[in-house]
Motif scaffolding. Sequence first.
Motif, PDB file in Angstrom:
ATOM      1  N   THR A 654      44.220  41.927  38.850  1.00 30.88           N
ATOM      2  CA  THR A 654      45.064  42.727  37.976  1.00 30.88           C
ATOM      3  C   THR A 654      44.675  42.589  36.503  1.00 30.88           C
ATOM      4  OG1 THR A 654      46.655  40.901  37.965  1.00 30.88           O
ATOM      5  CG2 THR A 654      47.054  42.690  39.515  1.00 30.88           C
ATOM      6  N   ALA A 655      44.011  41.517  36.139  1.00 29.25           N
ATOM      7  CA  ALA A 655      43.562  41.312  34.751  1.00 29.25           C
ATOM      8  C   ALA A 655      42.157  40.723  34.787  1.00 29.25           C
ATOM      9  CB  ALA A 655      44.519  40.402  33.991  1.00 29.25           C
ATOM     10  N   PRO A 656      41.129  41.559  34.987  1.00 26.00           N
ATOM     11  CA  PRO A 656      39.752  41.062  35.102  1.00 26.00           C
ATOM     12  C   PRO A 656      39.348  40.186  33.923  1.00 26.00           C
ATOM     13  CG  PRO A 656      39.863  43.385  35.669  1.00 26.00           C
ATOM     14  CD  PRO A 656      41.208  43.017  35.134  1.00 26.00           C
ATOM     15  N   LYS A 657      38.719  39.051  34.251  1.00 27.62           N
ATOM     16  CA  LYS A 657      38.187  38.066  33.304  1.00 27.62           C
ATOM     17  C   LYS A 657      39.250  37.135  32.718  1.00 27.62           C
ATOM     18  CE  LYS A 657      34.302  40.961  31.815  1.00 27.62           C
ATOM     19  NZ  LYS A 657      33.587  41.516  30.652  1.00 27.62           N
ATOM     20  N   TYR A 658      40.536  37.398  32.979  1.00 29.12           N
ATOM     21  CA  TYR A 658      41.597  36.568  32.415  1.00 29.12           C
ATOM     22  C   TYR A 658      42.275  35.679  33.454  1.00 29.12           C
ATOM     23  CZ  TYR A 658      41.549  38.982  27.898  1.00 29.12           C
ATOM     24  OH  TYR A 658      41.192  39.465  26.668  1.00 29.12           O
ATOM     25  N   GLY A 659      42.029  35.899  34.724  1.00 30.39           N
ATOM     26  CA  GLY A 659      42.807  35.249  35.765  1.00 30.39           C
ATOM     27  C   GLY A 659      42.492  33.784  35.985  1.00 30.39           C
ATOM     28  N   LEU A 660      43.517  33.052  36.466  1.00 31.00           N
ATOM     29  CA  LEU A 660      43.303  31.678  36.914  1.00 31.00           C
ATOM     30  C   LEU A 660      42.815  31.651  38.361  1.00 31.00           C
ATOM     31  CD1 LEU A 660      46.274  29.624  35.415  1.00 31.00           C
ATOM     32  CD2 LEU A 660      44.174  30.416  34.347  1.00 31.00           C
ATOM     33  N   TYR A 661      42.922  32.804  39.022  1.00 30.28           N
ATOM     34  CA  TYR A 661      42.346  32.977  40.358  1.00 30.28           C
ATOM     35  C   TYR A 661      41.287  34.061  40.282  1.00 30.28           C
ATOM     36  CZ  TYR A 661      45.986  30.265  42.778  1.00 30.28           C
ATOM     37  OH  TYR A 661      46.809  29.263  43.232  1.00 30.28           O
ATOM     38  N   SER A 662      40.125  33.795  40.854  1.00 27.74           N
ATOM     39  CA  SER A 662      39.118  34.841  40.970  1.00 27.74           C
ATOM     40  C   SER A 662      39.444  35.702  42.190  1.00 27.74           C
ATOM     41  CB  SER A 662      37.723  34.233  41.116  1.00 27.74           C
ATOM     42  OG  SER A 662      37.658  33.439  42.292  1.00 27.74           O
ATOM     43  N   TYR A 663      38.943  36.915  42.183  1.00 27.85           N
ATOM     44  CA  TYR A 663      39.196  37.822  43.310  1.00 27.85           C
ATOM     45  C   TYR A 663      37.867  38.449  43.715  1.00 27.85           C
ATOM     46  CZ  TYR A 663      41.207  41.555  46.144  1.00 27.85           C
ATOM     47  OH  TYR A 663      41.528  42.401  47.184  1.00 27.85           O
TER      48      TYR A 663
END
Length: 745
Positions: A654-663
């Motif tokens: 939902t927020a590319p490059k900002y997440g604490l989880y990669s997807y």
Amino acid sequence: QAHAKVWHLYNDHFRPTQRGKVSIALSSHWIKPQHMTEKNIKDCQKSLDFVLGWFAKPIFIDGDYPESMRNNLSSLLPEFSEVEKKYIKGTADFFALSFGATLSFQLLDSHMKFQQLESISLRQLLYWISSEYNNPQIFIVENSWFVSGSTKRDDAKYIYYLKKFIMETLKAIRYDGVNVFGYTVWSLLDGFEWHRGYSIRRGLFYVDFQSHDKKLTPKSSVLFYQKLIEKNGFPPLPENQPIEGIFPCGFAWGIVDNYIQVDTTPTQFLDSNVYVWDVHQTKKLIKVDGVFTSKRKRQCVDFAAIRLQISLLQEMHVTHFHFSLKWSLILPLGNLSLINHTLVHYYQCFASELLRVNITPVVALWQPMADNQELPVSLAKYGAWENPEMVQAFVEYAKFCFTSLGNHIKFWITMNEPSVKNLTYAAGHNLLKAHAKTWHLYDKEFRRSQKGKISIALQADWIEPACPFSRNDQEVADRILEFDIGWLAEPIFGNGDYPQVMRAWLHRRNSVDLYNFHLPYFSEDEKKLIQGSFDFFALSHYTTTLVGWEKEDALKYDHYLEVQMINDITWLHSPSRAAVVPWGLRKLLKWVKSKYGDIPIYVMANGVDDDQNMVHDKLRVYYIENYINEALKAYTLDNVNLQGYFVYSFNDKTAPKYGLYSYVANQYEPKPSMKHYREIIDSNGFPGPETPELVCPEEIASCPECRFFRTRKSLLAFISFIFVAFIVTIFFIIYYSKRVERRYK
């Protein structure tokens, strides 16, 4: 040959008595390869050989020119005799370097670059000189940058380039083992800069070339360099050192997702059709026509997407989860004539599942995103927030949300991060009225029964004067803070009206320019309505910006506010060029407290982008730790009433490059930053050996269904009495009936 003869002259006849040293000052640039190929790297070496090595190699190595010059210039390059080579070799007591003074960036002859990229990395040049010329003693005899010829006193750009060069020199000494023993700034005062004439300035002192006596005035860079010399570098500042300590009981540790992933695909268990499995031929399910099972009511367990998100949040150990509702999807027409009940039920289920695992939902009614700013199309089409009818439309939408979701959600945000950069004054005026009316609606009709709290969340990046010694830069920074934060904050948290600084500035601009910036006025009733319409101060903070008043770079100059954006090139930056400045958060929190009093504050979003291709998001780990530590300083040392901290963002989907989880490939994987944040949460901060233990009372798990019983205690007591009386009556009936039976027997 002339240099060598002078050196030998001094060495033979003057050194024994004068005990001095002699060298030659060589000017150089730095170059880096366009691509990390062998050819590009050799071309970089050739570029340095042709500029610096031309003189340095004969003196510091073997008395002859670099091999790359010999191969390229052949007969054009003179030959040294063996005697001349021996005479020239070693004729320097130290390596005197000029960098940035004469061969300034983009002034080098393009042929000397050999199609490679010029750079201003002094540290790399120093390391190369040390490696190439047998680790000589290096004295930087000229180093500087330049500013526009129109810049007078506050030369912030010059200061930050000077800071960068001296920091790189220090790093070369401490980390690379380069033997640098001196540094000299170029130059003392402004002068004629050869083919650039008077279009640029390099001096620490400003020269008024138009005055008769060429008056000298010290610039801000003089004060900067003076203090740097006094400190002999950059000693650690006590206020920038991390502290030990913990946050209070009940501190909100949260994570942000702009919008939760909504998947309302019906589960197979809601399908009322009957199927037969064709095990012999098609191997598929075949629907039996005309046969149906009884339908059951939709349950929260039917939304499989919820369980995954909840499990990830549990893994993080957060206590709060912040997300925004989608107004445009809940009420597609902008009113109650069409309601997306499936989506509302999804939100209800999501919130109730959060509460079930002791995570408090923090929900924003609206957050501006995408083209229509996440407004219903019918409202966006007719002026959006510039249309006064938006106020009532928002209040009706809010009332519907409070009614539908208020049993599960006790922590509301009216508007989340309304962007002042994209907001007209008329739109901001209506937005404030909509917020205030929504707050009063909740306060009067829902607070008593739902027992929640509600406020607005503002984006609040810190603004720092570019020249710390400049009163003009400080005035500019104060003005930008009022326009960026005070515009929406002052009416709510202050006196009910816009900041006086805004009104005065716009009045001035409208009187001298062709602009017509009209800042609307509130009626006295509207001021009373808006003032105090908050339960807490929620802010989103990401970075810090430097501002100055001297116009230096037209591309980064705001003519409307007369402000120059400045970049401190020594700061750590993210891939998107966002500056990582942890102390900016502490300064912001102190500013909010000093301006609006001792009110509860939540850092509702704080995060940074990082390279998605990197396995270890070291920048985000550093960012989270240091920003939280600055928040702890604000709470512990400055007595800021800080109630919570939220990291942005939950995941890269939902927020590319900002997440604490990669997807990746439909799979979520925790990054090192998530695990580090979890450790901080588990420790409730940064406890040390001397940190007193904080004993917090056990929190009772929230139970939305229990509200019915908690609010009807007298009724429950009456029912309990009736139940006990009924049991006692039954007991006596059975007891006496058995006695009667025994008597007749």
